[in-house]
Each structure stands twice: as C-alpha cells, then as structure tokens.
Scaffold this motif. Structure first.
Motif, mmCIF file in Angstrom:
data_model
loop_
_atom_site.group_PDB
_atom_site.id
_atom_site.type_symbol
_atom_site.label_atom_id
_atom_site.label_comp_id
_atom_site.label_asym_id
_atom_site.label_seq_id
_atom_site.Cartn_x
_atom_site.Cartn_y
_atom_site.Cartn_z
ATOM 1 N N PRO A 1 0.837 -1.206 0.000
ATOM 2 C CA PRO A 1 0.000 0.000 0.000
ATOM 3 C C PRO A 1 0.871 1.255 0.000
ATOM 4 O O PRO A 1 2.038 1.220 0.384
ATOM 5 N N LEU A 2 0.295 2.364 -0.423
ATOM 6 C CA LEU A 2 1.011 3.629 -0.371
ATOM 7 C C LEU A 2 1.334 3.997 1.074
ATOM 8 O O LEU A 2 0.496 3.818 1.959
ATOM 9 N N PRO A 3 2.527 4.511 1.350
ATOM 10 C CA PRO A 3 2.873 4.922 2.708
ATOM 11 C C PRO A 3 1.888 5.976 3.232
ATOM 12 O O PRO A 3 1.548 6.918 2.526
ATOM 13 N N GLY A 4 1.422 5.788 4.467
ATOM 14 C CA GLY A 4 0.518 6.748 5.083
ATOM 15 C C GLY A 4 -0.920 6.675 4.619
ATOM 16 O O GLY A 4 -1.758 7.469 5.047
ATOM 17 N N MET A 5 -1.231 5.715 3.735
ATOM 18 C CA MET A 5 -2.587 5.609 3.221
ATOM 19 C C MET A 5 -3.523 5.040 4.280
ATOM 20 O O MET A 5 -3.117 4.238 5.127
ATOM 21 N N LEU A 6 -4.772 5.447 4.266
ATOM 22 C CA LEU A 6 -5.785 4.899 5.143
ATOM 23 C C LEU A 6 -5.804 3.379 4.994
ATOM 24 O O LEU A 6 -5.915 2.870 3.878
ATOM 25 N N PRO A 7 -5.674 2.614 6.083
ATOM 26 C CA PRO A 7 -5.688 1.149 5.968
ATOM 27 C C PRO A 7 -6.927 0.663 5.229
ATOM 28 O O PRO A 7 -8.026 1.218 5.376
ATOM 29 N N ALA A 8 -6.758 -0.384 4.434
ATOM 30 C CA ALA A 8 -7.835 -0.849 3.560
ATOM 31 C C ALA A 8 -9.097 -1.195 4.332
ATOM 32 O O ALA A 8 -10.206 -0.787 3.951
ATOM 33 N N ALA A 9 -8.967 -1.946 5.418
ATOM 34 C CA ALA A 9 -10.147 -2.352 6.180
ATOM 35 C C ALA A 9 -10.859 -1.146 6.783
ATOM 36 O O ALA A 9 -12.096 -1.092 6.826
ATOM 37 N N ARG A 10 -10.077 -0.160 7.235
ATOM 38 C CA ARG A 10 -10.676 1.037 7.812
ATOM 39 C C ARG A 10 -11.376 1.864 6.732
ATOM 40 O O ARG A 10 -12.454 2.431 6.972
ATOM 41 N N GLY A 11 -10.786 1.947 5.565
ATOM 42 C CA GLY A 11 -11.438 2.657 4.472
ATOM 43 C C GLY A 11 -12.784 2.047 4.129
ATOM 44 O O GLY A 11 -13.780 2.758 3.923
ATOM 45 N N ALA A 12 -12.831 0.704 4.080
ATOM 46 C CA ALA A 12 -14.094 0.030 3.797
ATOM 47 C C ALA A 12 -15.107 0.279 4.907
ATOM 48 O O ALA A 12 -16.303 0.515 4.649
ATOM 49 N N GLU A 13 -14.639 0.244 6.154
ATOM 50 C CA GLU A 13 -15.528 0.474 7.295
ATOM 51 C C GLU A 13 -16.127 1.873 7.269
ATOM 52 O O GLU A 13 -17.333 2.057 7.479
ATOM 53 N N LEU A 14 -15.294 2.879 7.010
ATOM 54 C CA LEU A 14 -15.786 4.253 6.975
ATOM 55 C C LEU A 14 -16.741 4.475 5.810
ATOM 56 O O LEU A 14 -17.778 5.141 5.959
ATOM 57 N N THR A 15 -16.403 3.941 4.652
ATOM 58 C CA THR A 15 -17.278 4.090 3.486
ATOM 59 C C THR A 15 -18.637 3.484 3.771
ATOM 60 O O THR A 15 -19.687 4.106 3.535
#
Length: 384
Positions: free
Chosen positions: A330-344
């Motif tokens: 993943p890109l450095p500093g990017m929102l973690p994938a699982a958290r991005g899905a949770e927030l969306t």
C-alpha cells in the motif's frame, strides 16, 4: 479526467489522460510475495445476502461507443436480502475479466486470474426476501467493473436495501455480455477528446434511467422495490454520473459522489434533493479539484461534504483490500484498507438510512470521536 490504476510503491489510482497505466517503478526490495485469495469483509447488517445478474437491452438508443451496435446492452448485478444462508457464493469476477482488468491497469505482479478467486459473501441466485425495499443504484469508476464495489453492495443489502450495480458497457476493461462475449473498453480510445467527461456522464444517466424503468416494471421481482425510495451512489466518474442522473431523473431521491470530479452542470435553480460528497483530501475546498466548490453552492437541499484523512481515490472501493493478493505494498501513510471500507460503509449507510428510511443519524451531524478521520467541510477543512 481519467483515474487509472497504477503502482507507486503500492496500488493507487492517479489522474491521467492516457488509457494505459504507466509502468510500475522498481524498488530495491522488490514486490512482496502475493498471499492467498482475499475474502471480502463480512456484511454488518442483520440479513443474509443474495445476488443475481440481469442482462438488459435498451433498443431505444444505439450504443454510444460501438458504432456497430444498434442497441445498448447492459449488465446489472443485484444484491438483496435473503433468508438463505447456505449456498454457492457468487464469483467476484470471471478469470477473463480479471485478466483484462489487470492487463489494462498495468499490474503484472501476479497471475492474471488472481482477482477471480476473491471470495464474496453473497449467495448466488438466492431467493429474495422482503417487499417494497429501498433501492440503491451503484455506478463504478471509469475502466473499473462493478465488482470493485462489491463490499459496499453486500453490506447495504445486509441492511435491507436492494442494490443495483451497473456495468456501463465499453467503459470498463471487461464486461461479460449475455452471450458470453467480453466487451472491452472502447471509450478508452476517446478519453482525451474535448467534452469526454460531460458526454460520458450523460450516457450513464441514460443507462440509469433505463435500468430503473426495467427494475420497477418488468423485472420478475419488481415488487421487491419501493419506487418512492430510490437513491444512487458512485465512485469517481460514477459519482459524477450520480449528479447527472439526479438532474435527469426525479425518481432518484438522494445521491452520493465518492471522490468523483463532477461534469454534469446543475441548473442555476439548484438541486434540492439530499446529496453527499464523500472524498479524499484532493477534494477539500480550494484543493486540486474545484468541481465540488462549484457544485456545493448549487446544492440547495440537505447536504454534506465529508473528507477522509489519508484516503486516496480507491479507498472507497474494494481495490485496497486486494493489494496483498496482488503482491503490492500500500502507499505509505494511506488509510488502511479495512478502515477505508468500514468508513465508506458507515457514512453511505447513514446517509441512506436518513433519507430513504427517515432514521436520525448522529454520525452525519458533525465530527465523531469514533470516526476521527472524517472532516466536515467546508467549515472545518481547507486547502492542504
């Protein structure tokens, strides 16, 4: 205008005008070792999820991209509540679709059929349960199949929504048609033409209106849908298409644009139906993309503009969830994938529950200690 899948120490979509993604840069460490198949996050609602696919033909208009086609052929994937918990899980995409998506996106770190082994949570062709449920139309980003929004679609269906995801034929790297042929991205040859974005979203708006016509009348399970409770959401150009579809079709009561530059012009009289912008930091007021600043003034009804810290363009899709299986960092500093899905999932569901079910949603009233990544604009955020 184009948003393309690229590798830059990880999987990200970068703005580009060409149709082919740039070659990934090399690193001394090399790419990580791919893992086994990904299982999408479990839906959070109370209902098991079923899914089925419809192939619809609009004979009233030619295909806007294929001059040899005298009708518009569309693939529509439906997700819905069911009582059936056991059964064959639906495929994420076919091996051929996965191959064309990865080739078109310039990803060569893993076997081309890898994404087709992604595990979903929906039971294929399960019997729908319920009656007069709210409907949500989903529209994916340019070059991307509808399957890249599967996690969101499954979650909404588990919460009691019918979800209709549209594959806009010839606007993604691969769409399998009713006869088994795989339609490729003809629109990619035109994406640098003047007015391309505006024309594309108008075509998608026509797709949406046609799909609504069919789902609410001739579909065998049309009584599953409440015609008075219809919303739409889209990512990237799909978000822009949401604006265009709402301007064209008053049946769409509410809409969400997930990180999409908008192209359809809202009338000077404004758009009074509820709307939410949900995006990455490029969409802060006065940021790199000015289209939201322009359209915010013309949204005259209930509205929200929410930016997620450290999100990037694909944080609102399944793509970050798939980086491990592709052997990509993943890109450095990017929102973690699982958290991005949770927030969306959380913000999309809250918006829909508020405007299609009239349920109060404190999550949409302002900043939340449980969701510190969400900034409410334009009052509390500014240019990066």
């Amino acid at each position: 205008m184009r948003q393309l899948l690229a590798l830059a120490a990880g999987l990200a979509l970068l703005a580009a005008s060409a149709c082919s993604a740039p070659a990934p840069p090399r690193t001394d460490a090399g790419p990580p070792t791919p893992t086994g198949p990904v299982t999408l996050p479990a839906p959070t609602g109370a209902h098991p999820v079923g899914t089925t696919t419809l192939h619809l033909t609009d004979t009233s208009r030619p295909d806007p991209w294929d001059p040899d086609a005298d009708a518009r052929h569309l693939k529509v994937t439906l997700w819905y509540p069911t009582k059936q918990r056991d059964g064959q899980r639906a495929p994420y995409m076919t091996a051929k679709e996965a191959e064309l998506l990865l080739k078109g996106s310039g990803v060569a770190t893993t076997p081309y059929d890898t994404l087709s082994r992604t595990r979903t949570n929906a039971v294929k062709d399960a019997e729908p349960a319920g009656r007069r449920l709210p409907l949500v139309v989903l529209s994916p980003g340019f070059t991307k199949p509808m399957s890249t929004l599967t996690s969101l679609a499954e979650d909404l269906a588990s919460r009691g929504y019918v979800v209709a995801g549209i594959d806009h034929t010839h606007e993604s790297y691969a769409t399998t048609l009713s006869d088994g042929r795989v339609a490729e991205c003809i629109a990619c040859d035109s994406n640098t033409d003047p007015g391309f974005g505006a024309g594309l979203v108008q075509g998608r708006a026509a797709d949406v209106s046609f799909v609504l016509d069919r789902l609410t009348t001739t579909w065998k399970d049309s009584d599953l849908i409440d015609r008075e409770r219809i919303a739409m959401a889209g990512q990237s150009i799909g978000g822009a298409a949401t604006v265009a579809a709402m301007v064209k079709d008053p049946r769409i009561r509410a809409g969400i644009d997930m990180d999409g530059t908008t192209y359809a012009r809202i009338p000077k009289s404004g758009l009074s139906r509820p709307f939410m912008f949900l995006g990455s930091p490029q969409h802060v007021p006065g940021g790199r993309d000015h289209s939201w600043d322009r359209d915010w003034k013309l949204l005259t009804g209930w509205k929200r503009w929410i930016v997620l810290t450290d999100a990037e363009h694909q944080s609102f899709t399944d793509i970050p969830l798939l980086t491990d299986v592709l052997g990509i960092e993943p890109l450095p500093g990017m929102l973690p994938a699982a958290r991005g899905a949770e927030l969306t999932r959380a913000y999309v569901a809250a918006f829909l529950d508020r405007h299609l079910r009239s349920r109060r949603q404190p999550l949409l009233d302002g900043p939340s200690s449980r969701h510190p990544e969400a900034t409410f604009c334009p009052a509390t955020c500014g240019p990066p």
